[in-house]
Design an enzyme around this catalytic site. Sequence first.
Site, PDB file in Angstrom:
ATOM      1  CE  LYS A 110      86.635  62.079  42.838  1.00  0.00           C
ATOM      2  NZ  LYS A 110      85.045  62.035  43.123  1.00  0.00           N
TER       3      LYS A 110
HETATM    4  N1  PMP Z   1      81.194  66.663  44.749  1.00  0.00           N
HETATM    5  C1  PMP Z   1      81.425  65.280  44.631  1.00  0.00           C
HETATM    6  C2  PMP Z   1      81.017  64.779  46.077  1.00  0.00           C
HETATM    7  C3  PMP Z   1      81.987  64.617  43.727  1.00  0.00           C
HETATM    8  O1  PMP Z   1      82.282  63.339  43.775  1.00  0.00           O
HETATM    9  C4  PMP Z   1      82.287  65.260  42.452  1.00  0.00           C
HETATM   10  C5  PMP Z   1      83.133  64.467  41.498  1.00  0.00           C
HETATM   11  N2  PMP Z   1      84.423  64.181  41.563  1.00  0.00           N
HETATM   12  C6  PMP Z   1      82.220  66.516  42.273  1.00  0.00           C
HETATM   13  C7  PMP Z   1      81.534  67.298  43.452  1.00  0.00           C
HETATM   14  C8  PMP Z   1      82.554  67.270  41.147  1.00  0.00           C
HETATM   15  O2  PMP Z   1      83.993  67.250  40.991  1.00  0.00           O
HETATM   16  P1  PMP Z   1      84.566  67.229  39.719  1.00  0.00           P
HETATM   17  O3  PMP Z   1      83.883  68.625  39.134  1.00  0.00           O
HETATM   18  O4  PMP Z   1      85.938  67.636  39.956  1.00  0.00           O
HETATM   19  O5  PMP Z   1      84.527  65.964  38.921  1.00  0.00           O
END
Ligand code: PMP
Length: 294
Positions: free
Chosen positions: A158
Amino acid sequence: MGVSFDKIDGVIWYDGKLVPWADANVHVLTHGLHYASCVFEGERAYGGKIFKSTAHSERLKRSANILDFEIPYSVAEIDAAKQLVLEKNGLPDAYVRPVAWRGSEMMGVSAQSNTIHLAIACWSWPSYFDPAERLKGIRLALADYRRPDPKTIPALAKAAGLYMICTISKHKAEREGYADAMMLDWQGRVAECTGANIFFIKDGKIHTPIADCFLAGITRETVIELARKRGIEVVERRILPEELNGFTECFITGTAAEVTPVAEIANWKFTPGAITKQLMEDYTAEVQPKKAAA
Ligand code: PMP
């Protein structure tokens, strides 16, 4: 538009100390800003407790490692810092944003010995609670950009740099009247949205793309578990855009999006139905802080 994010009244945890919101700054010559050596998290607190806090702290550390740096705090220390920021800002229902980046000692591609910084902010973000309104579903455009080949960029971190194409794609979608954009992967298969994962439903079964070239969301994992607990089959597989005609329901998942029904992707139409509604309810119940056993 609300208050600008640099002008909120509150405190931010910055390299181990709580500082007034306005003092949590970086210099313009910061490696993280110029070369995207920056990783972050997005988390939500419900009723004073961060949902899956440790999983987010672990992912933050992992993202930093992928970018070849080490955050100088343990998962337990990061968990405690996040909880402290929430409490000091007096916010039970909030979005929590930890961010870690390389500092200023070296300003070139190489930054072997730069100091690693960590800051944690949080702001008020109540959950969206009108299920009837939500069940109408959002409209998604199809993005021009694709999620990159993991051999091109560390696609599972991320990391700030990965969001460049997300912002471009989301802006274009919004200009065209859509809420967000769905992105294909580097091989032209369905991937995810600009900040959320995607699911489809057909004949009582859930289908979702394999998360091997985009972020495997913590919400995605939670929703897969919740569906399986209900006895609903979840198939992780390659999904081609041509197949979208055959699905009846579609929803996206993410910390911010939670479980959000989708009514339309470009020319493909969906009708949010019973399974989506069930999972929205199950997710809302799941994120509530657990009462200690008597
Ligand atoms: N994909 C992307 C590109 C994101 O930014 C997010 C948000 N963090 C997600 C998927 C979903 O991740 P999460 O469920 O861990 O928030």
